[in-house]
Design a protein around this motif. Structure first.
Motif, mmCIF file in Angstrom:
data_model
loop_
_atom_site.group_PDB
_atom_site.id
_atom_site.type_symbol
_atom_site.label_atom_id
_atom_site.label_comp_id
_atom_site.label_asym_id
_atom_site.label_seq_id
_atom_site.Cartn_x
_atom_site.Cartn_y
_atom_site.Cartn_z
ATOM 1 N N TYR A 129 70.908 45.579 -69.804
ATOM 2 C CA TYR A 129 69.498 45.289 -69.562
ATOM 3 C C TYR A 129 68.992 44.198 -70.501
ATOM 4 O O TYR A 129 68.250 43.298 -70.078
ATOM 5 N N GLN A 130 69.401 44.255 -71.772
ATOM 6 C CA GLN A 130 69.016 43.203 -72.726
ATOM 7 C C GLN A 130 69.569 41.851 -72.279
ATOM 8 O O GLN A 130 68.870 40.828 -72.354
ATOM 9 N N ASN A 131 70.807 41.839 -71.801
ATOM 10 C CA ASN A 131 71.411 40.592 -71.317
ATOM 11 C C ASN A 131 70.687 40.077 -70.074
ATOM 12 O O ASN A 131 70.460 38.868 -69.937
ATOM 13 N N GLN A 132 70.315 40.989 -69.181
ATOM 14 C CA GLN A 132 69.558 40.611 -67.981
ATOM 15 C C GLN A 132 68.212 40.006 -68.379
ATOM 16 O O GLN A 132 67.788 38.991 -67.815
ATOM 17 N N TYR A 133 67.560 40.621 -69.350
ATOM 18 C CA TYR A 133 66.280 40.126 -69.853
ATOM 19 C C TYR A 133 66.413 38.691 -70.368
ATOM 20 O O TYR A 133 65.637 37.801 -69.978
ATOM 21 N N ASP A 134 67.406 38.444 -71.222
ATOM 22 C CA ASP A 134 67.610 37.088 -71.741
ATOM 23 C C ASP A 134 67.944 36.107 -70.627
ATOM 24 O O ASP A 134 67.437 34.978 -70.608
ATOM 25 N N SER A 135 68.771 36.539 -69.699
ATOM 26 C CA SER A 135 69.172 35.663 -68.599
ATOM 27 C C SER A 135 67.984 35.303 -67.709
ATOM 28 O O SER A 135 67.752 34.126 -67.413
ATOM 29 N N GLU A 136 67.224 36.310 -67.299
ATOM 30 C CA GLU A 136 66.109 36.065 -66.377
ATOM 31 C C GLU A 136 64.967 35.286 -67.017
ATOM 32 O O GLU A 136 64.275 34.539 -66.338
ATOM 33 N N THR A 137 64.771 35.465 -68.306
ATOM 34 C CA THR A 137 63.696 34.723 -68.989
ATOM 35 C C THR A 137 64.208 33.422 -69.594
ATOM 36 O O THR A 137 63.420 32.670 -70.161
ATOM 37 N N ASN A 138 65.502 33.177 -69.493
ATOM 38 C CA ASN A 138 66.133 32.030 -70.134
ATOM 39 C C ASN A 138 65.732 31.991 -71.614
ATOM 40 O O ASN A 138 65.285 30.980 -72.134
ATOM 41 N N PHE A 139 65.862 33.153 -72.250
ATOM 42 C CA PHE A 139 65.571 33.301 -73.680
ATOM 43 C C PHE A 139 64.143 32.879 -74.019
ATOM 44 O O PHE A 139 63.906 32.219 -75.009
ATOM 45 N N SER A 140 63.199 33.249 -73.174
ATOM 46 C CA SER A 140 61.752 33.021 -73.291
ATOM 47 C C SER A 140 61.314 31.662 -72.749
ATOM 48 O O SER A 140 60.109 31.393 -72.698
#
Length: 176
Positions: free
Chosen positions: A146-157
């Protein structure tokens, strides 16, 4: 009544998958306390292109009592931020990135709550230590994905629209 069994087990998972001693400074997750850049005390990586890294994780402890077929658990699950393992690059730091890092910490809390729910509804046997450990590992795998998905989808903010979507999504999860 069966013999009283006391088992205490403490494991900490960090985003970097490294073990840290209990003496390290920690910040317990609470809804009122938000991270600030002064909480990030680690040394920035010279080889990483990241603006910041949040080391957060879930720990648990429990005691069990009962018979070999039915153990009752008394457990505690906490979410921690590890200042000495978290860092930022001041030249790249801004409020958007800090908010992104806060959400990593908040996501850890969402999964700590999930762990609490699973532990509360599970029927344990006299093999509770192994059963809890397996549940914990499964939740950590989900958390990591989930953390990886978060970074991926937000492109690290960098994707501000997706960042706002995730902010709402995690805010809703924490308010339920």
């Amino acid at each position: 009544m069966g013999t009283l069994t006391k088992v205490v087990w403490l494991l900490i998972w960090l985003m970097s998958h490294l073990g840290y001693a209990q003496e390290d400074e920690v910040i317990l997750w609470t809804p009122e306390r938000k991270l600030s850049w002064s909480d990030f005390k680690g040394r920035p990586s010279g080889i990483s292109s990241a603006a910041a890294i949040t080391a957060s994780g879930i720990s648990y402890s429990f005691s069990a009592q009962g018979t070999k077929d039915a153990m009752e658990l008394d457990f505690k699950v906490d979410t921690y931020f590890y200042p000495d393992k978290s860092w930022y690059k001041p030249k790249l730091a801004n409020p958007i990135i800090l908010g992104h890092e806060q959400l990593h910490f908040d996501i850890s809390e969402v999964f700590a709550r999930k762990l609490r729910q699973i532990l509360a509804r599970t029927k344990f046997t006299n093999n509770a230590k192994a059963e809890v450990k397996e549940i914990y590992r499964n939740v950590l795998r989900e958390l990591n994905d989930y953390q990886n998905q978060y970074d991926s989808e937000t492109n690290f903010s960098r994707d501000t629209v997706q960042q706002l979507i995730w902010n709402k999504k995690i805010g809703k999860a924490l308010n339920n």
